[in-house]
Design a protein around this motif. Structure first.
Motif, PDB file in Angstrom:
ATOM      1  N   ILE A  88       4.314   0.379  -8.607  1.00 30.36           N
ATOM      2  CA  ILE A  88       3.830   1.709  -8.979  1.00 30.36           C
ATOM      3  C   ILE A  88       3.158   2.336  -7.754  1.00 30.36           C
ATOM      4  O   ILE A  88       2.170   1.816  -7.231  1.00 30.36           O
ATOM      5  N   TYR A  89       3.720   3.454  -7.310  1.00 29.93           N
ATOM      6  CA  TYR A  89       3.237   4.159  -6.116  1.00 29.93           C
ATOM      7  C   TYR A  89       2.770   5.545  -6.549  1.00 29.93           C
ATOM      8  O   TYR A  89       3.476   6.251  -7.276  1.00 29.93           O
ATOM      9  N   VAL A  90       1.586   5.931  -6.103  1.00 27.70           N
ATOM     10  CA  VAL A  90       1.000   7.189  -6.589  1.00 27.70           C
ATOM     11  C   VAL A  90       0.515   8.045  -5.428  1.00 27.70           C
ATOM     12  O   VAL A  90       0.231   7.544  -4.331  1.00 27.70           O
ATOM     13  N   ARG A  91       0.430   9.337  -5.700  1.00 28.98           N
ATOM     14  CA  ARG A  91      -0.207  10.257  -4.770  1.00 28.98           C
ATOM     15  C   ARG A  91      -1.719  10.056  -4.842  1.00 28.98           C
ATOM     16  O   ARG A  91      -2.287   9.837  -5.921  1.00 28.98           O
ATOM     17  N   THR A  92      -2.351  10.162  -3.698  1.00 27.39           N
ATOM     18  CA  THR A  92      -3.812   9.990  -3.661  1.00 27.39           C
ATOM     19  C   THR A  92      -4.559  11.276  -3.984  1.00 27.39           C
ATOM     20  O   THR A  92      -5.781  11.257  -4.126  1.00 27.39           O
ATOM     21  N   ASP A  93      -3.824  12.389  -4.106  1.00 30.59           N
ATOM     22  CA  ASP A  93      -4.477  13.683  -4.307  1.00 30.59           C
ATOM     23  C   ASP A  93      -4.281  14.215  -5.727  1.00 30.59           C
ATOM     24  O   ASP A  93      -4.387  15.414  -5.968  1.00 30.59           O
ATOM     25  N   ARG A  94      -4.001  13.301  -6.692  1.00 29.87           N
ATOM     26  CA  ARG A  94      -3.751  13.737  -8.071  1.00 29.87           C
ATOM     27  C   ARG A  94      -4.754  13.146  -9.057  1.00 29.87           C
ATOM     28  O   ARG A  94      -4.534  13.207 -10.262  1.00 29.87           O
ATOM     29  N   GLY A 177       4.912  15.843  -2.639  1.00 29.12           N
ATOM     30  CA  GLY A 177       3.962  16.170  -3.688  1.00 29.12           C
ATOM     31  C   GLY A 177       4.570  16.876  -4.885  1.00 29.12           C
ATOM     32  O   GLY A 177       3.847  17.459  -5.693  1.00 29.12           O
ATOM     33  N   GLU A 178       5.897  16.800  -5.038  1.00 30.80           N
ATOM     34  CA  GLU A 178       6.545  17.456  -6.180  1.00 30.80           C
ATOM     35  C   GLU A 178       6.558  16.569  -7.420  1.00 30.80           C
ATOM     36  O   GLU A 178       6.867  17.050  -8.522  1.00 30.80           O
ATOM     37  N   VAL A 198       0.142   8.533  -0.103  1.00 28.12           N
ATOM     38  CA  VAL A 198       0.885   7.661  -1.015  1.00 28.12           C
ATOM     39  C   VAL A 198       0.320   6.255  -0.911  1.00 28.12           C
ATOM     40  O   VAL A 198       0.143   5.716   0.180  1.00 28.12           O
ATOM     41  N   LYS A 199       0.020   5.654  -2.080  1.00 28.83           N
ATOM     42  CA  LYS A 199      -0.552   4.310  -2.098  1.00 28.83           C
ATOM     43  C   LYS A 199      -0.110   3.576  -3.354  1.00 28.83           C
ATOM     44  O   LYS A 199       0.470   4.161  -4.264  1.00 28.83           O
ATOM     45  N   TYR A 200      -0.394   2.263  -3.390  1.00 26.02           N
ATOM     46  CA  TYR A 200      -0.234   1.508  -4.624  1.00 26.02           C
ATOM     47  C   TYR A 200      -1.191   2.057  -5.682  1.00 26.02           C
ATOM     48  O   TYR A 200      -2.328   2.444  -5.377  1.00 26.02           O
ATOM     49  N   LEU A 201      -0.771   2.024  -6.941  1.00 23.17           N
ATOM     50  CA  LEU A 201      -1.705   2.331  -8.023  1.00 23.17           C
ATOM     51  C   LEU A 201      -2.829   1.300  -8.054  1.00 23.17           C
ATOM     52  O   LEU A 201      -4.017   1.646  -8.126  1.00 23.17           O
TER      53      LEU A 201
END
Length: 330
Positions: A88-94, A177-178, A198-201
């Protein structure tokens, strides 16, 4: 009697190498090994049944078996297993700081029904209350926008699944970031170079997976081994011979991994990782065979059916050739 010359498509794993190198023989078989990436094997297997014997996605195979359309019957050999807390990879700005924060987000997947994604959705819902209907799923290729779902799906009406915009990949969508996150068996290409947003959850996916295993005793099965049904019918000894040979190959690979006089893989501290895995999971941590894995298979099949991926709730035994469900003892 001459040996059967059979094509065998599998990944290039240490647990397969003794077979590929000819150190372990498959009784009655003259194998032609083709070492390929899983994506190629699965596409060719489920679209055209290209191989006599091959690695199979557990999810795709379950879809086909439930529908009665699988050209293969499996044996309880599991060439690929993996904990998926690192998937699981997530944006850090959300504002995604914990799994619960995925609710309401847009999550990219290379295919919805991939085995890895089924296991991820299982623990996201059971551990954190994040249901498939809580997010919007965006389907597309990691790096190739023409990738398609191999299997036709009939999902519950409350699951929102969109296709990525034409010409876009889920890796580029995450980088730009879409979308807010990606779930899948490979890292998106923007992750490894260290995209700043972008980072690991999970900050420590290894520890999160170990804690989950301690609670559930689940080591997720990704792939099984299939033999063409017509071959198994013509040569009823073949499924048992495959199971026996692949078990011997894995045992030899593990024996070599345990020899610390000279490290067999290009990774420092491998002996420490092996010791830790055995302490957590037992000596036979990468088990083959039906009885040792019935619990994990049933948990997977429960989830698979609940998600609408398989048309009926399969019995675990249905997945495997009857001759491989038990073995002799002395």
């Amino acid at each position: 009697m001459s040996k059967l010359q059979l094509s065998i498509a599998v990944g290039n794993y240490d647990r397969i190498r003794p077979l590929v190198d000819g150190e372990i023989q498959i009784e009655g078989v003259d194998p032609v090994f083709m070492l390929q990436d899983p994506e190629e094997i699965f596409f060719r297997a489920f679209r055209h049944a290209d191989f006599d014997i091959c690695e199979l996605s557990l999810s795709s195979y379950s879809v086909k078996t439930a529908a009665g359309t699988s050209p293969y019957i499996a044996v309880p050999v599991f060439p690929s297993r993996a904990f998926r807390h690192s998937s699981i990879y997530v944006r850090t700005d959300r504002g995604i700081n914990r799994p619960e924060d995925l609710k309401g987000k847009r999550i990219g997947v290379p295919e919805y029904q991939l085995t890895a994604n089924v296991w991820v959705r299982l623990f996201l819902e059971e551990e954190y209350g994040v249901k498939p209907s809580d997010v919007t799923w965006v389907r597309g290729g990691y790096e190739d926008p023409t990738r398609v779902e191999k299997i036709m799906l009939n999902l519950p009406s409350d699951v929102r699944l969109e296709n990525a915009p034409e010409g876009k990949t889920i890796s580029s969508l995450l980088a730009d970031g879409e979308i807010d996150a990606v779930i899948g068996p490979r890292a998106p290409s923007c992750f490894d170079p260290g995209h700043p947003q972008v980072k690991y959850l999970f900050d420590d996916p290894h520890q999160a997976a170990a804690d989950w295993y301690a609670r559930t005793k689940l080591f997720p099965i990704m792939h099984t081994l299939g033999v063409r049904k017509t071959l198994a019918e013509s040569h009823p000894w073949l499924p048992g011979a495959l199971t026996k040979a692949f078990e011997k190959s894995k045992a030899l690979a593990l024996a070599r991994l345990s020899d610390t006089a000279a490290t067999k893989v290009t990774l420092p501290f491998v002996e420490d990782h092996l010791r830790a895995a055995r302490k957590l999971m037992g000596t036979d941590f990468w088990s083959y065979g039906f009885s040792a894995n019935e619990h994990a298979i049933n948990r997977f099949l429960d989830r698979h059916f609940a998600e609408g991926l398989s048309s009926r709730r399969l019995e675990a035994r249905e997945l495997f050739h009857p001759a491989t469900l038990e073995s002799f003892a002395i």
